[in-house]
Each structure stands twice: as structure tokens, then as C-alpha cells.
Design an enzyme around this catalytic site. Structure first.
Site, PDB file in Angstrom:
ATOM      1  N   SER A  34       0.805  -1.233   0.000  1.00 14.22           N
ATOM      2  CA  SER A  34       0.000   0.000   0.000  1.00 14.22           C
ATOM      3  C   SER A  34       0.833   1.275   0.000  1.00 14.22           C
ATOM      4  CB  SER A  34      -0.928   0.018   1.221  1.00 14.22           C
ATOM      5  OG  SER A  34      -0.153   0.018   2.420  1.00 14.22           O
ATOM      6  N   PHE A 104       0.126  -5.024   3.078  1.00  8.30           N
ATOM      7  CA  PHE A 104      -1.320  -4.812   2.992  1.00  8.30           C
ATOM      8  C   PHE A 104      -1.951  -5.917   2.135  1.00  8.30           C
ATOM      9  CE2 PHE A 104      -3.478  -3.054  -0.773  1.00  8.30           C
ATOM     10  CZ  PHE A 104      -4.610  -2.382  -0.330  1.00  8.30           C
ATOM     11  N   ASP A 224      12.687  -5.327   9.046  1.00 12.55           N
ATOM     12  CA  ASP A 224      11.530  -4.602   8.501  1.00 12.55           C
ATOM     13  C   ASP A 224      11.132  -3.458   9.441  1.00 12.55           C
ATOM     14  OD1 ASP A 224       9.041  -3.799   7.476  1.00 12.55           O
ATOM     15  OD2 ASP A 224       8.489  -5.841   6.913  1.00 12.55           O
ATOM     16  N   HIS A 252      11.626  -4.400   4.395  1.00 11.18           N
ATOM     17  CA  HIS A 252      10.226  -4.702   4.073  1.00 11.18           C
ATOM     18  C   HIS A 252      10.071  -5.304   2.679  1.00 11.18           C
ATOM     19  CE1 HIS A 252       5.969  -4.550   4.593  1.00 11.18           C
ATOM     20  NE2 HIS A 252       5.774  -3.669   3.634  1.00 11.18           N
TER      21      HIS A 252
END
Length: 272
Positions: A34, A104, A224, A252
Site C-alpha cells: 500500500s 497490505f 523490517d 520490508h
């Protein structure tokens, strides 16, 4: 000028969805994250060619992102995006698929398993949301993005452990995508303050997650800064048929920083 991020388009419910398609065999649906300027192409471009060796890969842009519709008269959230995935599968006559979801997208893949278990075979979640957690500094920065090249470079530095991946070129590409007509209007309405509410909307209770019986693989980067690695440990305890892979020296973006390794893992998992 070639635009590889613009693939095919199909009507999904009331909206039009842009998607990439490659490979043949059992369907695998990839759901992106996202971040601002994200698209299916930006998220999955390094791994789709490799994973398409074992299945028929579809990677849609979710509503409000990439080159799909960006409606301003809808309530963005889990319900809308989950319905888009169902409509996407129906439009392409995909009865059942494996899912690979990033961040997401991991939460949306989990939503499909929980709400439409008959439509999902195997589940891969990478750096996933989906469990209840306090919003991180990194995620708050991502969702609070205001368009500028400087801000985009700062976000990319947050995403990567290895700063060699945080290039000016990538920042420029993502910045350009984040200034596409309608993107910022849609994006700024998706995750309003207090942004913890959006984390909660994208989360499931422990009891809901325990209902998942599908073969599941969870992948996370140890460093992350956007989605805490603790999420992965929570999920492995809650999902019965699950395995967990943690990459050290990785942020991430496992699918970018460890693209070859990630693709090998997914191919092994889907093929077994």
C-alpha cells in the site's frame, strides 16, 4: 514509450482493474502493498518471470493504486478491496487460486482465505499485516506521504535494509507514479489520521486467523521497519499448516532485496 506497468484491463464490479498476466497452469494471484507509487509491476516485476514457471500468474492493481480506477466516492478499506479480488476472479473465471500477498496485500490474501475459503488453495504472506498491532513509525510515514521526490526517497530508505536498492531512479519512478492523476486524492482518503484505525480495519482477531486451514507460508525481513517482524511470529502460532522464513539483513521488500530467494521459496512451496 513502453509502459510495462500497464497490462490488461478488465471490468471488476463497477470498476476497471489493470493487471499483469504471465505463465500458465494453476492460477496464482499476487496482491501488492500500500505504499505511494506502488503498482503490481513495481511490487512484483523481479519475481513474476521466475514464479510464472510454475503457474499462471495474475497481478492486479488494487483500486486507488497503479493504473486501476481511483474512485473518490467510495470507502476504501478491507471490504472494498476484498470484493474487488472476488470480482476479478469472477471476471476471469478463476474458481480457485494460490495467493501471494505483500504487506497490505498479505492482509487482503488473508481476508480471502477467511471470507472465501473455497476460492483459495495455498497462501503466501510476505511482511504481512493482518494481525492486530500498534502502527509502526515506518507505516505511519508511508501512509502519511506527501508527494515530493525527497519524501519518496526517504520512504524507500525506510523500506530497504540494503541502501543500494534505495536509488534515485527508483525514487523518481515511484514519485512519478504517486503523481498520476487521481492517485494522491485517493491515497490521502485511504488511511486518514488516526492511522491506527486503518491498521485495525486490515486486521483479524486471533480466533478468525485460527480458522485458516490452508497450507501457508509466511516470509519476513528481520529488519523490517514498516511491518514488525513480530507479526510473522504471531501468524505462525495461529495458523495450523504454516511455515515461516525470516531473512536477516532484509527490510520490508523481500521480493526486491532477496528477489531470487523469494521466487525460489514460492516456487518450492507452490510446487510441493
Amino acid at each position: 514509450m513502453s509502459r510495462p506497468e500497464i497490462g490488461k484491463s478488465i471490468v471488476t464490479g463497477k470498476f476497471t482493474t489493470n493487471y499483469l498476466e504471465v505463465g500458465e497452469g494453476f492460477p496464482i494471484i499476487f496482491i501488492h502493498g500500500s505504499g505511494p507509487g506502488v503498482s503490481a509491476y513495481a511490487n512484483w516485476r523481479l519475481v513474476l518471470p521466475k514464479i510464472s514457471e510454475v503457474g499462471h500468474c495474475y497481478a492486479p492493481d488494487m483500486l486507488g493504486f497503479g493504473y486501476s480506477d481511483k474512485p473518490t466516492d467510495v470507502k476504501y478499506g478491507m471490504k472494498l478491496w476484498t470484493q474487488q479480488i472476488v470480482d476479478f476472479m469472477d471476471a476471469l473465471k478463476i474458481e480457485k487460486a494460490d495467493f501471494v500477498g505483500n504487506s497490505f496485500g498479505g492482509s487482503l490474501a488473508l481476508s480471502m482465505v477467511i471470507n472465501y475459503p473455497e476460492r483459495v488453495r495455498k497462501l503466501v504472506m510476505m511482511g504481512p499485516m493482518g494481525v492486530e498491532f500498534d502502527i509502526s513509525y515506518g507505516l505511519n510515514e508511508v501512509w502519511g506521504y506527501q508527494p515530493s521526490k525527497k519524501n519518496m526517497l526517504k520512504l524507500i530508505e525506510l523500506f530497504c535494509y540494503n541502501q543500494e536498492y534505495a536509488t534515485e531512479e527508483l525514487a523518481e519512478t515511484r514519485y512519478r507514479a504517486s503523481t498520476e492523476p487521481g492517485f494522491q486524492e485517493a491515497f490521502s482518503s485511504m488511511f486518514p489520521e488516526p492511522r491506527q484505525n486503518s491498521v485495525d480495519d486490515m486486521s483479524f482477531t486471533d480466533e478468525q486467523i485460527k480458522t485458516v486451514k490452508n497450507d501457508t507460508m509466511i516470509v519476513h525481513g528481520r529488519e523490517d521497519k514498516v511491518i514488525p517482524v513480530d507479526n510473522a511470529f504471531k501468524l505462525i502460532k495461529l495458523i495450523d499448516n504454516a511455515e515461516l522464513h525470516i531473512f536477516g539483513h532484509c527490510g520490508h521488500w523481500t521480493q526486491i532485496e532477496r528477489a531470487d530467494d523469494f521466487a525460489k521459496l514460492v516456487k518450492y512451496f507452490i510446487g510441493k
